[in-house]
Write a protein that holds these residues in place. Structure first.
Motif, PDB file in Angstrom:
ATOM      1  N   PHE A 161       0.827  -1.205   0.000  1.00  0.00           N
ATOM      2  CA  PHE A 161       0.000   0.000   0.000  1.00  0.00           C
ATOM      3  C   PHE A 161       0.865   1.260   0.000  1.00  0.00           C
ATOM      4  CE2 PHE A 161      -2.144   3.428   2.209  1.00  0.00           C
ATOM      5  CZ  PHE A 161      -3.241   3.591   1.387  1.00  0.00           C
ATOM      6  N   MET A 162       1.852   1.274   0.885  1.00  0.00           N
ATOM      7  CA  MET A 162       2.678   2.495   1.000  1.00  0.00           C
ATOM      8  C   MET A 162       3.565   2.689  -0.217  1.00  0.00           C
ATOM      9  SD  MET A 162       3.786   3.593   4.705  1.00  0.00           S
ATOM     10  CE  MET A 162       5.033   2.373   5.017  1.00  0.00           C
ATOM     11  N   SER A 163       4.066   1.597  -0.805  1.00  0.00           N
ATOM     12  CA  SER A 163       4.899   1.736  -2.007  1.00  0.00           C
ATOM     13  C   SER A 163       4.124   2.476  -3.082  1.00  0.00           C
ATOM     14  CB  SER A 163       5.321   0.364  -2.556  1.00  0.00           C
ATOM     15  OG  SER A 163       6.176  -0.273  -1.651  1.00  0.00           O
ATOM     16  N   GLY A 164       2.847   2.083  -3.267  1.00  0.00           N
ATOM     17  CA  GLY A 164       2.004   2.724  -4.277  1.00  0.00           C
ATOM     18  C   GLY A 164       1.701   4.166  -3.915  1.00  0.00           C
ATOM     19  N   MET A 165       1.401   4.380  -2.637  1.00  0.00           N
ATOM     20  CA  MET A 165       1.046   5.733  -2.209  1.00  0.00           C
ATOM     21  C   MET A 165       2.213   6.696  -2.426  1.00  0.00           C
ATOM     22  SD  MET A 165      -0.355   6.940   1.478  1.00  0.00           S
ATOM     23  CE  MET A 165       1.247   6.956   2.157  1.00  0.00           C
ATOM     24  N   PHE A 166       3.421   6.278  -2.033  1.00  0.00           N
ATOM     25  CA  PHE A 166       4.577   7.166  -2.188  1.00  0.00           C
ATOM     26  C   PHE A 166       4.992   7.297  -3.654  1.00  0.00           C
ATOM     27  CE2 PHE A 166       5.229   6.380   2.470  1.00  0.00           C
ATOM     28  CZ  PHE A 166       5.112   7.705   2.860  1.00  0.00           C
ATOM     29  N   LEU A 167       4.824   6.221  -4.418  1.00  0.00           N
ATOM     30  CA  LEU A 167       5.129   6.302  -5.847  1.00  0.00           C
ATOM     31  C   LEU A 167       4.303   7.410  -6.495  1.00  0.00           C
ATOM     32  CD1 LEU A 167       6.841   4.697  -7.938  1.00  0.00           C
ATOM     33  CD2 LEU A 167       4.765   3.433  -8.482  1.00  0.00           C
ATOM     34  N   GLY A 168       3.035   7.479  -6.100  1.00  0.00           N
ATOM     35  CA  GLY A 168       2.143   8.532  -6.612  1.00  0.00           C
ATOM     36  C   GLY A 168       2.604   9.926  -6.209  1.00  0.00           C
ATOM     37  N   ALA A 169       3.458   9.985  -5.177  1.00  0.00           N
ATOM     38  CA  ALA A 169       3.976  11.280  -4.715  1.00  0.00           C
ATOM     39  C   ALA A 169       5.412  11.486  -5.203  1.00  0.00           C
ATOM     40  CB  ALA A 169       3.921  11.329  -3.184  1.00  0.00           C
ATOM     41  N   GLY A 170       5.835  10.644  -6.145  1.00  0.00           N
ATOM     42  CA  GLY A 170       7.184  10.805  -6.703  1.00  0.00           C
ATOM     43  C   GLY A 170       8.297  10.356  -5.762  1.00  0.00           C
ATOM     44  N   THR A 209      15.814  11.597  -8.714  1.00  0.00           N
ATOM     45  CA  THR A 209      17.163  12.033  -8.307  1.00  0.00           C
ATOM     46  C   THR A 209      17.744  11.227  -7.147  1.00  0.00           C
ATOM     47  OG1 THR A 209      16.326  13.581  -6.660  1.00  0.00           O
ATOM     48  CG2 THR A 209      16.525  14.408  -8.913  1.00  0.00           C
ATOM     49  N   ASN A 210      16.930  10.401  -6.493  1.00  0.00           N
ATOM     50  CA  ASN A 210      17.341   9.669  -5.286  1.00  0.00           C
ATOM     51  C   ASN A 210      17.641  10.577  -4.099  1.00  0.00           C
ATOM     52  OD1 ASN A 210      16.972   7.148  -6.297  1.00  0.00           O
ATOM     53  ND2 ASN A 210      19.126   6.803  -6.842  1.00  0.00           N
ATOM     54  N   GLN A 211      17.240  11.854  -4.170  1.00  0.00           N
ATOM     55  CA  GLN A 211      17.404  12.730  -3.001  1.00  0.00           C
ATOM     56  C   GLN A 211      16.630  12.142  -1.821  1.00  0.00           C
ATOM     57  OE1 GLN A 211      16.245  16.834  -3.621  1.00  0.00           O
ATOM     58  NE2 GLN A 211      16.358  17.272  -1.424  1.00  0.00           N
ATOM     59  N   LYS A 212      17.211  12.238  -0.632  1.00  0.00           N
ATOM     60  CA  LYS A 212      16.596  11.630   0.559  1.00  0.00           C
ATOM     61  C   LYS A 212      15.634  12.606   1.236  1.00  0.00           C
ATOM     62  CE  LYS A 212      20.428   8.472   1.433  1.00  0.00           C
ATOM     63  NZ  LYS A 212      20.936   8.512   0.069  1.00  0.00           N
ATOM     64  N   PHE A 213      14.457  12.086   1.597  1.00  0.00           N
ATOM     65  CA  PHE A 213      13.433  12.898   2.268  1.00  0.00           C
ATOM     66  C   PHE A 213      13.012  12.248   3.579  1.00  0.00           C
ATOM     67  CE2 PHE A 213      13.079  14.345  -2.126  1.00  0.00           C
ATOM     68  CZ  PHE A 213      13.063  15.715  -1.931  1.00  0.00           C
ATOM     69  N   ASP A 214      13.965  11.718   4.329  1.00  0.00           N
ATOM     70  CA  ASP A 214      13.647  10.946   5.534  1.00  0.00           C
ATOM     71  C   ASP A 214      14.669  11.249   6.620  1.00  0.00           C
ATOM     72  OD1 ASP A 214      16.026   9.290   5.104  1.00  0.00           O
ATOM     73  OD2 ASP A 214      14.927   8.578   3.345  1.00  0.00           O
ATOM     74  N   LYS A 215      14.668  10.444   7.678  1.00  0.00           N
ATOM     75  CA  LYS A 215      15.523  10.754   8.832  1.00  0.00           C
ATOM     76  C   LYS A 215      17.011  10.648   8.523  1.00  0.00           C
ATOM     77  CE  LYS A 215      15.782   9.095  13.316  1.00  0.00           C
ATOM     78  NZ  LYS A 215      15.133   8.471  14.478  1.00  0.00           N
ATOM     79  N   ASP A 216      17.377  10.036   7.404  1.00  0.00           N
ATOM     80  CA  ASP A 216      18.796  10.034   7.013  1.00  0.00           C
ATOM     81  C   ASP A 216      19.318  11.460   6.827  1.00  0.00           C
ATOM     82  OD1 ASP A 216      19.324   7.356   7.211  1.00  0.00           O
ATOM     83  OD2 ASP A 216      19.095   6.920   5.065  1.00  0.00           O
ATOM     84  N   VAL A 217      18.421  12.405   6.509  1.00  0.00           N
ATOM     85  CA  VAL A 217      18.823  13.820   6.384  1.00  0.00           C
ATOM     86  C   VAL A 217      19.436  14.278   7.714  1.00  0.00           C
ATOM     87  CG1 VAL A 217      17.933  16.177   6.063  1.00  0.00           C
ATOM     88  CG2 VAL A 217      17.119  14.318   4.587  1.00  0.00           C
ATOM     89  N   PHE A 218      18.854  13.821   8.818  1.00  0.00           N
ATOM     90  CA  PHE A 218      19.378  14.141  10.152  1.00  0.00           C
ATOM     91  C   PHE A 218      20.570  13.235  10.507  1.00  0.00           C
ATOM     92  CE2 PHE A 218      19.165  12.936  14.718  1.00  0.00           C
ATOM     93  CZ  PHE A 218      19.561  14.133  15.278  1.00  0.00           C
ATOM     94  N   ARG A 219      20.393  11.923  10.291  1.00  0.00           N
ATOM     95  CA  ARG A 219      21.455  10.974  10.662  1.00  0.00           C
ATOM     96  C   ARG A 219      22.767  11.316   9.959  1.00  0.00           C
ATOM     97  NH1 ARG A 219      17.545   6.953   9.033  1.00  0.00           N
ATOM     98  NH2 ARG A 219      16.455   6.008  10.790  1.00  0.00           N
ATOM     99  N   ARG A 220      22.663  11.725   8.686  1.00  0.00           N
ATOM    100  CA  ARG A 220      23.868  11.925   7.866  1.00  0.00           C
ATOM    101  C   ARG A 220      24.155  13.397   7.565  1.00  0.00           C
ATOM    102  NH1 ARG A 220      23.021   6.902   3.516  1.00  0.00           N
ATOM    103  NH2 ARG A 220      22.298   5.392   5.055  1.00  0.00           N
ATOM    104  N   ASP A 221      23.488  14.301   8.271  1.00  0.00           N
ATOM    105  CA  ASP A 221      23.691  15.752   8.089  1.00  0.00           C
ATOM    106  C   ASP A 221      23.580  16.175   6.625  1.00  0.00           C
ATOM    107  OD1 ASP A 221      24.197  16.269  10.833  1.00  0.00           O
ATOM    108  OD2 ASP A 221      26.213  15.450  10.594  1.00  0.00           O
ATOM    109  N   LEU A 222      22.415  15.875   6.032  1.00  0.00           N
ATOM    110  CA  LEU A 222      22.259  16.165   4.598  1.00  0.00           C
ATOM    111  C   LEU A 222      21.476  17.446   4.320  1.00  0.00           C
ATOM    112  CD1 LEU A 222      21.423  12.541   3.339  1.00  0.00           C
ATOM    113  CD2 LEU A 222      23.638  13.701   3.294  1.00  0.00           C
TER     114      LEU A 222
END
Ligand code: UDP
Length: 254
Positions: A161-170, A209-222
């Motif tokens: 379900f979530m794979s489809g939902m997020f796919l629809g959001a790019g 682009t594979n840009q990260k939109f999750d907690k890795d932004v915090f974990r990896r200082d992105l």
């Protein structure tokens, strides 16, 4: 107004007694932690975004017949949930190699997996949430084999379900972590989805682009975590583009 009874305080959320028996209020804090609490920051507005995103996802799952603890959002930071007995496991579903799996198995981050892989981690901060197998889970009585069958079925349904939902959001759903609990109906027991689903507990990469939109932004200082989570909310259509903008004072409405 009398103060509410605090039931549990974790790293990112607080649980208070709910208005009715069998309910709780889940409060989303602004605290961000990584590396089992080694890295910690307060990020203004994170709790508000996670509350909204979690409402969106869990509400949709409820609507699809996937049982969750979510009842309704109460305000900016709180939601009403069903109380359940939490199973002490983190269930991780992976579609693409990343994070600890990429490191452990020497697979390059971003490598698509031939099928979704389900992993279990025993929830214990002192031990650093070690990975466990179904053998450990059943032997130590954390869950029965029947519970595990239900948990895997729920986890894979949530993944589809979530794979489809997020796919629809790019966005690509790389992996996520969920927790489950038991509710009792007389002698009858049911497994439901509990805790939260938010960019704190998922990996979400831009489709192109594979840009990260999750907690890795915090974990990896992105970069800015708030900008990343706001973008997830915006793409899901649950926040107006200007909702997260800093307050600029009252505006004259003509
Ligand atoms: N995850 C989580 N809480 C944890 C550990 C992992 O929400 O305590 C999520 C994490 O955000 C990712 C997925 O579970 O979406 C898999 O995480 P992984 O095992 O790769 O761990 P990490 O690289 O975060 O240490």
């Amino acid at each position: 107004m009398s103060r509410r009874r605090l039931v549990y305080e974790g790293k990112a959320k607080i649980l208070y007694e709910g208005p009715e028996p069998g309910t709780l209020i889940q409060y989303f804090k602004d605290d961000a932690t990584a590396g089992n609490g080694e890295k910690h920051a307060i990020i203004d507005g994170k709790g508000v975004l996670n509350n909204r995103i979690c409402e969106h996802v869990m509400g949709a799952l409820n609507g699809m017949g996937v049982p969750t603890h979510f009842i309704k959002r109460l305000n900016m930071r709180e939601q009403l949930i069903r109380a359940c007995e939490i199973i002490p496991l983190e269930v991780v579903v992976r579609n693409v190699a990343a994070g600890s799996m990429a490191k452990r198995l020497g697979i390059e981050e971003g490598e698509p997996l031939p099928r979704p892989i389900v992993e279990y981690y025993f929830k214990d901060d002192k031990l650093g949430d070690p990975m466990v197998t179904e053998e450990h889970i059943v032997a130590f009585n954390w869950a029965t084999q029947a519970d595990l069958d239900d948990m895997v079925a729920i986890a894979l349904r949530v993944n589809d379900f979530m794979s489809g939902m997020f796919l629809g959001a790019g966005l690509k759903l790389i992996d996520f972590k969920i927790e489950m609990g038991r509710i009792f109906d007389g002698d009858f027991q049911r497994i439901i989805l509990a805790d939260e689903i938010s960019p704190d507990s998922c990996r979400l990469w831009d489709l192109k682009t594979n840009q990260k939109f999750d907690k890795d932004v915090f974990r990896r200082d992105l970069g800015s975590l708030i900008e990343a989570y706001s973008e997830v909310a915006r793409r899901l259509g649950i926040m107006q583009e200007n909702t997260a903008a800093p307050a600029s004072g009252p505006k004259l409405v003509s």
